[in-house]
Design a protein around this motif. Structure first.
Motif, short mmCIF file in Angstrom:
data_model
loop_
_atom_site.label_atom_id
_atom_site.label_comp_id
_atom_site.label_asym_id
_atom_site.label_seq_id
_atom_site.Cartn_x
_atom_site.Cartn_y
_atom_site.Cartn_z
N VAL A 165 0.83 -1.20 0.00
CA VAL A 165 0.00 0.00 0.00
C VAL A 165 0.87 1.26 0.00
O VAL A 165 0.59 2.22 -0.73
CB VAL A 165 -0.95 0.00 1.22
N THR A 166 1.93 1.25 0.80
CA THR A 166 2.77 2.45 0.91
C THR A 166 3.48 2.77 -0.39
O THR A 166 3.52 3.92 -0.83
CB THR A 166 3.80 2.27 2.04
N MET A 167 4.07 1.76 -1.02
CA MET A 167 4.79 2.00 -2.27
C MET A 167 3.86 2.52 -3.36
O MET A 167 4.20 3.46 -4.09
CB MET A 167 5.48 0.71 -2.74
N ILE A 168 2.69 1.93 -3.47
CA ILE A 168 1.74 2.38 -4.49
C ILE A 168 1.25 3.80 -4.18
O ILE A 168 1.13 4.64 -5.07
CB ILE A 168 0.55 1.39 -4.60
N ALA A 169 0.96 4.05 -2.90
CA ALA A 169 0.49 5.39 -2.52
C ALA A 169 1.57 6.45 -2.81
O ALA A 169 1.26 7.53 -3.31
CB ALA A 169 0.12 5.41 -1.04
N ILE A 170 2.82 6.12 -2.51
CA ILE A 170 3.91 7.08 -2.74
C ILE A 170 4.04 7.42 -4.21
O ILE A 170 4.11 8.60 -4.59
CB ILE A 170 5.24 6.52 -2.20
N ILE A 171 4.08 6.41 -5.08
CA ILE A 171 4.29 6.68 -6.50
C ILE A 171 3.08 7.43 -7.08
O ILE A 171 3.24 8.30 -7.95
CB ILE A 171 4.57 5.39 -7.29
N PHE A 172 1.89 7.14 -6.60
CA PHE A 172 0.71 7.86 -7.07
C PHE A 172 0.77 9.34 -6.67
O PHE A 172 0.54 10.23 -7.50
CB PHE A 172 -0.57 7.23 -6.52
N VAL A 173 1.09 9.60 -5.41
CA VAL A 173 1.11 10.98 -4.91
C VAL A 173 2.21 11.78 -5.60
O VAL A 173 1.99 12.91 -6.06
CB VAL A 173 1.32 11.00 -3.38
#
Length: 257
Positions: A165-173
């Motif tokens: 979740v964190t990796m996907i959230a970071i790249i999206f933001v």
């Protein structure tokens, strides 16, 4: 629906197309160099974590992380940033290897490795601008979380889920916010272009003024002087051929103007 599509467009859009002016390029270079410096620093933090957790048994892992950190510092100082796209996957692999090498979920190495995986997503968003960045990081996040879940089932699902979740959230933001930074730089590029155009127009007007002045001087030194001599009846009128030749030269000069 159209509004949502426009908002999500940066996730699959090649941002290189927007980096055309000097201001935009300067911002991109600054972000990239700062990111590489901080990411290199974290590689050396991981080296320390490896020795704290694994002691001498982790020398190969520590050396690999140190080599990656040195490489980041090297390409930061070179105009040609070779194989820049390899950095995020390399960070992810090293973070995953460090996590698998640790037997204690509460160890410093696991903590540092989790941050390294997250930093890989940050690195991809800040130093790479092509359209494949987001799909690549999502794939890496899935593979990393799946590997941890399969290889270390005793750790439970919390850590793999958090990493995913964190990796996907970071790249999206990062990816969604990046165009706003570029838009600010693009405004500076537009203003700079307008200033350059105004300077060019002023230079053109100056040259035209100089040319007009030169043309007026030439006109005065040719036809007007010749006509004045003829009108006043000077000595030169006695030589008709000389007057004709002089008039012919004046005509040629005026045609050139």
């Amino acid at each position: 629906m159209k509004r949502l599509t426009e908002l999500l467009a940066p996730l699959v859009h090649d941002l290189h197309e927007e980096s055309t002016g000097w201001a935009t390029q300067a911002v991109l270079d600054s972000i990239r160099n700062t990111a590489l410096t901080l990411l290199a620093a974290w590689q050396f933090v991981l080296v320390a974590a490896v020795f704290l957790t694994l002691s001498g048994d982790g020398w190969l892992l520590a050396a690999t992380n140190a080599a990656l950190g040195i490489y980041m510092l090297y390409i930061r100082s070179t105009p040609q940033q070779i194989l820049l796209w390899l950095i995020p996957p390399a960070m992810s692999i090293l973070g995953l290897c460090a996590m698998l090498a640790s037997a204690d979920i509460d160890s410093v190495l696991v903590f540092a490795s989790a941050w390294l995986l997250n930093s890989a997503a940050v690195a991809a968003g800040l130093i790479l601008l092509n359209r494949w960045v987001v799909p690549s990081i999502v794939t890496i996040a899935i593979l990393a979380a799946g590997t941890i879940a399969v290889q270390l089932p005793e750790w439970g699902p919390e850590l793999p889920s958090a990493i995913l979740v964190t990796m996907i959230a970071i790249i999206f933001v990062v990816r969604l916010g990046f165009p706003f930074v570029l838009s600010l730089a693009a405004e500076s590029d537009i203003e700079n272009t307008r200033a350059e155009q105004a300077a060019q127009e002023a230079e053109i007007k100056r040259r035209i003024s100089l040319q007009v002045a030169e043309d007026a001087r030439v006109l005065h030194d040719t036809a007007i002087n010749t006509l004045a001599v003829i009108a006043n009846g000077g000595v030169g009128i006695a030589d008709a051929q000389k007057v004709r030749r002089h008039c012919a030269q004046d005509v040629a000069v005026l045609e050139a103007l």
